[in-house]
Design a protein around this motif. Structure first.
Motif, PDB file in Angstrom:
ATOM      1  N   LYS A   1       0.818  -1.211   0.000  1.00 10.77           N
ATOM      2  CA  LYS A   1       0.000   0.000   0.000  1.00 10.77           C
ATOM      3  C   LYS A   1       0.854   1.265   0.000  1.00 10.77           C
ATOM      4  O   LYS A   1       0.508   2.261  -0.665  1.00 10.77           O
ATOM      5  N   ILE A   2       1.958   1.247   0.735  1.00  9.61           N
ATOM      6  CA  ILE A   2       2.788   2.461   0.788  1.00  9.61           C
ATOM      7  C   ILE A   2       3.953   2.405  -0.208  1.00  9.61           C
ATOM      8  O   ILE A   2       4.777   3.322  -0.253  1.00  9.61           O
TER       9      ILE A   2
ATOM     10  N   LYS B   1       5.784   9.157  -1.209  1.00  9.08           N
ATOM     11  CA  LYS B   1       4.561   8.404  -1.459  1.00  9.08           C
ATOM     12  C   LYS B   1       4.064   7.762  -0.158  1.00  9.08           C
ATOM     13  O   LYS B   1       2.858   7.785   0.149  1.00  9.08           O
TER      14      LYS B   1
ATOM     15  N   THR C   1       0.514   8.401   2.120  1.00  6.26           N
ATOM     16  CA  THR C   1      -0.390   7.305   2.469  1.00  6.26           C
ATOM     17  C   THR C   1      -0.618   7.222   3.969  1.00  6.26           C
ATOM     18  O   THR C   1      -1.762   7.127   4.435  1.00  6.26           O
TER      19      THR C   1
ATOM     20  N   LYS D   1      -2.548  10.200   5.779  1.00 10.84           N
ATOM     21  CA  LYS D   1      -3.938  10.420   5.378  1.00 10.84           C
ATOM     22  C   LYS D   1      -4.891   9.976   6.496  1.00 10.84           C
ATOM     23  O   LYS D   1      -4.856   8.847   6.964  1.00 10.84           O
TER      24      LYS D   1
END
Length: 584
Positions: free
Chosen positions: A455-456, A520, A524, A527
């Motif tokens: 995801k990250i 990035k 993530t 958030k």
């Protein structure tokens, strides 16, 4: 602090750790009693054998008594085995309990304690000093008690056999006791010096090995080598003193023992030649054994007492750490929930050193889910803020609130579980990447880690390494670059699912590729949660909801990037312009 000859307070405190092992403690004492009785019986049976059977040419009686002595010897050997084995076993169990308690106590210390405490000394207390404590039981207390009991039983047998010969022993014993006492006092001081030099040596070696890169970068090999030789020489000299005292004491003790035996043989021989029926050849034979069994323990008691004294000194050092009240007061009663993320500092003041404030009464508010950046020159107090929020240090005055509750109201464990920190200097253990991410938390599965990594955006980087998630990064993560270590730290913070995220200079010393991945990852993991970013590169925090500028422990400006740039000759504008000019 100079150690006492025998510190009863420390000794009683050590004995408390033996309470869970009462049955084994009692068994050791019981076998010590058996050992003393069996040891004294052998010379006595030898006397009877010589006087009643050898002298009278009674072969059957001789065979029976020799067999009986063999049985007594076997029982003595078995008693000695169980005595020594269980005494050492008890000592190791006690050390295990003390070491666990010490380590748990050290885990709760404030960061301030570790700012000043030499790491080498703490390692010495946790390892070598612990082994010395074990010797209190394996080589000290029980051995001394067993020897004294054996000597007492032997003296009773000797008095029963021939009180006239025993008087010679009574004359010699005070001399040996006096010499032993002098030896023990000298060794007490020497062993204290030995322990100090061991701690100094451990501290020096640990620091230089850890900082070997600095030693070599600044060409200090010869300087550090000379320092090491000096410390090592002091360590050697401390041990040489113990060797000197041993070299003096034991020959003197041997001479006293030999002279005593000589006088007994001479006096007993004259008594027999004069026709005294109260003294027999069996007495002389048995006394040659009794003298060795009586004087050897007396001579060795000094050495065993020194082992015990060394253990007492070590125990005192360990107890000094256990008595240190340097832990954060955990008096909160509220289990921190998943925070909404509102943070507020009100008139917070703090100093690492008394009367030298580094935070001088700041007020700061962070809204739930907001991303704020803290910037400022080195020493402005940026990192101190996150240390205070995590309660690594206690504030001097003021209050810090999370979700409108004082952070002291939350339990310390639950508070820190809701806050994740990514530091500039990432620490990784000599373990696999997976274990460095989960920190062996059983609630975090391998599948969760893989999902979070994808995801990250760091999954590809990890699987490119030999062994992937099972790759061992070695001590402090030396097998990875600084950027790779940062990526592991980001993933570690993410999988802990914190309510509040803190990034402390997380992109200050990494390559461009790693910075792209981290940017990035930052987008993530920040958030939907409150985030505090301490940054040196102002380009990385342009989009922050609020930028806080600190200078000399004070908040001097707050606002968005554009608002602060509009402040003529402002702190932030000057910082931004200087970086822009340097990078243009």
């Amino acid at each position: 602090m100079k150690a006492k000859a025998f510190d009863t307070i420390v000794f009683k405190r050590i004995l408390k750790y033996a309470q869970p092992y009462k049955s084994r403690f009692t068994s050791v004492i019981l076998f010590a009693i058996f050992l003393s009785v069996f040891a004294a019986l052998r010379p006595y049976l030898l006397k009877l054998t010589v006087d009643d059977y050898i002298k009278t040419h009674n072969q059957a009686g001789l065979l029976w008594y020799v067999t009986l002595m063999g049985i007594i010897l076997i029982l003595e050997v078995l008693s000695n085995f169980f005595f020594v084995y269980w005494a050492n076993w008890l000592g190791q169990d006690i050390v295990k309990d003390v070491r666990v308690k010490l380590f748990k106590h050290m885990l709760s210390f404030k960061m301030k304690y570790y700012d000043t405490a030499p790491v080498g000394q703490l390692i010495t207390r946790s390892v070598s000093d612990m082994e010395s404590i074990a010797k209190i039981f394996s080589q000290g207390l029980f051995m001394i008690a067993s020897d004294l009991l054996k000597m007492l039983v032997i003296l009773i047998f000797m008095l029963k056999e021939n009180w006239k010969l025993t008087i010679i022993v009574f004359i010699a014993m005070p001399i040996l006791v006096f010499v032993t006492r002098i030896f023990q006092r000298k060794m007490q001081v020497t062993f204290e010096e030995v322990r100090n030099q061991i701690a100094n040596l451990n501290t020096f070696v640990q620091e230089r090995v850890t900082g070997m890169k600095i030693v070599q970068l600044f060409n200090r090999e010869n300087i550090e080598y000379e320092k090491f030789k000096e410390i090592n020489t002091k360590h050697k000299n401390a041990w040489v003193k113990t060797i000197l005292y041993n070299s003096i004491f034991f020959p003197i003790a041997d001479i006293i023992s030999s002279l005593t035996l000589g006088f007994i043989v001479l006096y007993g021989g004259f008594r027999i030649l004069d026709g005294d029926t109260t003294t027999t050849f069996g007495d002389i034979f048995s006394y040659t054994m009794y003298i060795g069994m009586l004087f050897n323990p007396l001579r060795q008691i000094a050495d065993k007492f020194n082992e015990m004294q060394m253990g007492m000194i070590s125990a005192n050092r360990v107890f000094e750490i256990l008595d240190t009240k340097e832990h954060i007061q955990d008096i909160g009663t509220i289990e921190a929930p998943t925070f909404e993320g509102a943070i507020e500092f009100k008139e917070v003041k703090f100093s690492y050193i008394d009367n030298e404030e580094v935070i001088k009464g700041i007020d700061l508010s962070v809204l739930p889910g907001q991303t704020i950046a803290i910037v400022g020159a080195t020493g402005a107090g940026k990192t101190t803020i996150i240390n205070l929020l995590n309660r690594f240090y206690e504030i001097n005055s003021g209050n810090i609130y999370i979700d409108h509750l004082n952070i002291h109201d939350y339990t310390l464990d639950s508070l820190r579980k809701q806050i994740a920190v990514v530091l500039q200097d990432v620490f990784l253990f000599a373990d696999t990447i997976l274990n460095n991410i989960t920190l062996n938390n059983p609630d975090i599965t391998r599948e969760q880690v893989l999902k979070a990594a994808k995801k990250i955006g760091v999954h590809e980087f990890i699987i490119s390494l030999p062994g992937g998630y099972d790759y061992n990064v070695k001590e402090r993560g030396v097998m990875l670059s600084s950027g790779q270590r940062q990526l592991i730290a980001f993933l570690r913070a993410y999988v802990s699912n914190p309510s509040i995220l803190i990034l402390d200079e997380a992109t200050s010393s990494i390559d461009m590729y790693s910075e792209e991945l981290i940017q990035k990852a930052t987008e993530t993991i920040t958030k939907g949660r409150t985030s505090i970013i301490i940054a040196h590169r102002l380009a990385t925090i342009i989009n922050a909801d609020k930028i806080v500028v600190m200078d000399k422990g004070l908040i001097v400006e707050q606002g968005t990037h554009q608002e602060l740039l509009n402040v003529a000759s402002g702190f932030y504008k000057n910082l931004y312009d200087s970086q822009f000019i340097l990078n243009s």
